[in-house]
Design a protein around this motif. Sequence first.
Motif, PDB file in Angstrom:
ATOM      1  N   PHE A  80       0.843  -1.206   0.000  1.00 14.45           N
ATOM      2  CA  PHE A  80       0.000   0.000   0.000  1.00 14.45           C
ATOM      3  C   PHE A  80       0.872   1.248   0.000  1.00 14.45           C
ATOM      4  O   PHE A  80       1.851   1.307   0.729  1.00 14.45           O
ATOM      5  N   PRO A  81       0.578   2.273  -0.767  1.00 17.23           N
ATOM      6  CA  PRO A  81      -0.521   2.445  -1.713  1.00 17.23           C
ATOM      7  C   PRO A  81      -0.155   2.044  -3.137  1.00 17.23           C
ATOM      8  O   PRO A  81      -0.893   2.326  -4.067  1.00 17.23           O
ATOM      9  N   PHE A  82       1.002   1.402  -3.330  1.00 13.96           N
ATOM     10  CA  PHE A  82       1.448   1.020  -4.673  1.00 13.96           C
ATOM     11  C   PHE A  82       1.085  -0.437  -4.970  1.00 13.96           C
ATOM     12  O   PHE A  82       1.785  -1.132  -5.690  1.00 13.96           O
ATOM     13  N   ASP A  83      -0.004  -0.893  -4.407  1.00 14.08           N
ATOM     14  CA  ASP A  83      -0.365  -2.304  -4.488  1.00 14.08           C
ATOM     15  C   ASP A  83      -1.192  -2.631  -5.720  1.00 14.08           C
ATOM     16  O   ASP A  83      -1.800  -1.783  -6.351  1.00 14.08           O
ATOM     17  N   LYS A  84      -1.158  -3.900  -6.057  1.00 18.48           N
ATOM     18  CA  LYS A  84      -2.070  -4.505  -7.022  1.00 18.48           C
ATOM     19  C   LYS A  84      -2.803  -5.585  -6.243  1.00 18.48           C
ATOM     20  O   LYS A  84      -2.215  -6.594  -5.868  1.00 18.48           O
ATOM     21  N   LEU A  85      -4.059  -5.332  -5.956  1.00 25.15           N
ATOM     22  CA  LEU A  85      -4.837  -6.279  -5.164  1.00 25.15           C
ATOM     23  C   LEU A  85      -5.292  -7.443  -6.026  1.00 25.15           C
ATOM     24  O   LEU A  85      -5.641  -7.265  -7.190  1.00 25.15           O
ATOM     25  N   GLY A  86      -5.308  -8.626  -5.445  1.00 31.00           N
ATOM     26  CA  GLY A  86      -5.757  -9.813  -6.145  1.00 31.00           C
ATOM     27  C   GLY A  86      -6.957 -10.434  -5.473  1.00 31.00           C
ATOM     28  O   GLY A  86      -7.123 -10.361  -4.265  1.00 31.00           O
ATOM     29  N   CYS A  87      -7.804 -11.024  -6.287  1.00 31.69           N
ATOM     30  CA  CYS A  87      -9.011 -11.691  -5.801  1.00 31.69           C
ATOM     31  C   CYS A  87      -9.286 -12.871  -6.721  1.00 31.69           C
ATOM     32  O   CYS A  87      -9.232 -12.732  -7.939  1.00 31.69           O
ATOM     33  N   THR A  88      -9.556 -14.026  -6.145  1.00 28.70           N
ATOM     34  CA  THR A  88      -9.912 -15.198  -6.942  1.00 28.70           C
ATOM     35  C   THR A  88     -11.357 -15.562  -6.657  1.00 28.70           C
ATOM     36  O   THR A  88     -11.755 -15.689  -5.498  1.00 28.70           O
ATOM     37  N   MET A  89     -12.130 -15.702  -7.733  1.00 32.15           N
ATOM     38  CA  MET A  89     -13.536 -16.085  -7.613  1.00 32.15           C
ATOM     39  C   MET A  89     -13.729 -17.444  -8.258  1.00 32.15           C
ATOM     40  O   MET A  89     -13.148 -17.724  -9.302  1.00 32.15           O
TER      41      MET A  89
END
Length: 131
Positions: A40-49
Amino acid sequence: AASKDTLTPTKAQVTYDGTIFWSRPGHVRPTCKFDGLENFPFDKLGCTMEFGSWSHSGLYWRPVPSGGNAVTVGASLTAGEIFNEFSVHKITSEEYVYPPFPAQPESDWPVILFHVRFQRAWEPYLRSFFA
């Protein structure tokens, strides 16, 4: 208030070779366990659905990733805002097959996993730090 079904009822398309294509356009609101917050704040958030059936095994249906054409980014109800804290960086999909239960060794459980990466707009955080 009752929840409104947002998936459009559609008919399946069956081709001469037995392939079936069934698309249900609509909006879904998933719950995600995000990864990537450590930058944070230079993140790339990941999410798996995960999309699959809880009641029908691979004996009855087998979902197949559509080669990257399953998700539309932009041109939605929320597109075009003046400032978005996140933008979609990348979407990939893959087939995953859960192993059979011991009582039904011939039945596997296929699902499609969608991996979504979001890019955070870091500029407002940097401006507020130096302001």
